[in-house]
Design a protein around this motif. Structure first.
Motif, PDB file in Angstrom:
ATOM      1  N   SER A  12     -22.466  57.482 -67.102  1.00  0.00           N
ATOM      2  CA  SER A  12     -22.199  56.349 -65.864  1.00  0.00           C
ATOM      3  C   SER A  12     -20.684  57.135 -66.386  1.00  0.00           C
ATOM      4  N   SER A  13     -19.347  56.008 -65.799  1.00  0.00           N
ATOM      5  CA  SER A  13     -18.092  56.096 -66.166  1.00  0.00           C
ATOM      6  C   SER A  13     -17.133  54.388 -65.760  1.00  0.00           C
ATOM      7  N   GLY A  14     -16.006  54.105 -66.687  1.00  0.00           N
ATOM      8  CA  GLY A  14     -15.403  53.380 -66.347  1.00  0.00           C
ATOM      9  C   GLY A  14     -15.348  52.842 -64.654  1.00  0.00           C
ATOM     10  N   ALA A  15     -15.610  53.797 -63.758  1.00  0.00           N
ATOM     11  CA  ALA A  15     -15.276  53.767 -62.340  1.00  0.00           C
ATOM     12  C   ALA A  15     -16.099  52.280 -61.970  1.00  0.00           C
ATOM     13  N   ARG A  16     -17.371  52.406 -62.241  1.00  0.00           N
ATOM     14  CA  ARG A  16     -18.367  51.007 -62.273  1.00  0.00           C
ATOM     15  C   ARG A  16     -17.773  49.943 -61.964  1.00  0.00           C
ATOM     16  N   HIS A  17     -16.243  49.461 -63.204  1.00  0.00           N
ATOM     17  CA  HIS A  17     -15.600  48.480 -62.134  1.00  0.00           C
ATOM     18  C   HIS A  17     -14.681  48.411 -61.372  1.00  0.00           C
ATOM     19  N   VAL A  78     -30.502  54.972 -72.308  1.00  0.00           N
ATOM     20  CA  VAL A  78     -28.988  54.135 -73.111  1.00  0.00           C
ATOM     21  C   VAL A  78     -28.137  55.206 -72.272  1.00  0.00           C
ATOM     22  N   CYS A  79     -26.589  54.564 -72.052  1.00  0.00           N
ATOM     23  CA  CYS A  79     -25.761  54.877 -70.896  1.00  0.00           C
ATOM     24  C   CYS A  79     -24.543  55.399 -72.014  1.00  0.00           C
ATOM     25  N   ALA A  80     -23.735  56.199 -70.743  1.00  0.00           N
ATOM     26  CA  ALA A  80     -22.305  56.113 -71.854  1.00  0.00           C
ATOM     27  C   ALA A  80     -21.474  56.185 -70.773  1.00  0.00           C
ATOM     28  N   ALA A  81     -20.244  56.149 -71.132  1.00  0.00           N
ATOM     29  CA  ALA A  81     -19.382  56.683 -70.102  1.00  0.00           C
ATOM     30  C   ALA A  81     -17.580  57.848 -71.118  1.00  0.00           C
ATOM     31  N   PRO A  82     -17.295  58.850 -70.298  1.00  0.00           N
ATOM     32  CA  PRO A  82     -16.531  59.334 -71.514  1.00  0.00           C
ATOM     33  C   PRO A  82     -15.204  58.563 -71.598  1.00  0.00           C
TER      34      PRO A  82
END
Length: 174
Positions: A12-17, A78-82
């Motif tokens: 994922s990414s902080g772009a989800r916000h 599980v999920c991760a954002a960089p």
């Protein structure tokens, strides 16, 4: 990770916000999804679509985790954002509204540091259902996000995403 331990890792990414929530129109095939407006800060369509995909990855992971748990499966989702990392994503999109050499990239971490949350999800001690990202949001050591936004975990979102995924790919037997 223990030998033979199975994991499904989403990125994922902080772009989800950047988006208010999952919108069904972004989950179907084709169609007019708002054009190619490039502005990240002023609602450019390509960034809205990017935010939708990254939110969808987080929501899908949550939906998968709940279904695996209900089946008694030992498989982890599980999920991760960089975080903000100096990668080719920014370099290649600079001419089309990406960051490139923008002021914000002066605060970025290295691409290698950006891989750490994803690597932790792949081979670290992550538990099913967890979301890892840098401890300070855009940078820092990988940490479990302890407070997820409602749009990432609400039943309506996970149900919609699962239904649309099965519509596109067929029913999934867990």
């Amino acid at each position: 990770a223990a030998r033979g331990e199975a994991r499904i890792v989403s990125h994922s990414s902080g772009a989800r916000h950047m988006v208010k929530g999952i919108e069904e129109k972004y989950l179907g095939a084709g169609g007019d999804l708002g054009g190619d407006g490039a502005s990240m800060f002023f609602g450019g369509a390509r960034w809205i679509r990017y935010g939708q995909t990254k939110l969808a990855n987080a929501v899908f992971t949550q939906a998968l985790h709940e279904r695996l748990k209900a089946e008694g499966s030992a498989v982890k989702a599980v999920c991760a954002a960089p975080g903000l990392a100096a990668t080719n994503l920014q370099v290649t999109t600079a001419s089309d509204g990406g960051f490139g050499d923008a002021w914000i990239m002066k605060m970025s971490q290295s691409a290698e540091d950006g891989t750490m949350p994803l690597l932790q999800c792949c081979i670290g001690q992550a538990q099913s259902g967890e979301f890892l990202e840098p401890s300070r949001g855009m940078w820092g050591k990988p940490a479990v996000v302890t407070k997820r936004s409602a749009k990432e975990v609400e039943v309506a979102a996970t149900t919609l995403l699962w239904q649309m995924s099965e519509k596109a790919c067929g029913e999934w037997k867990l």
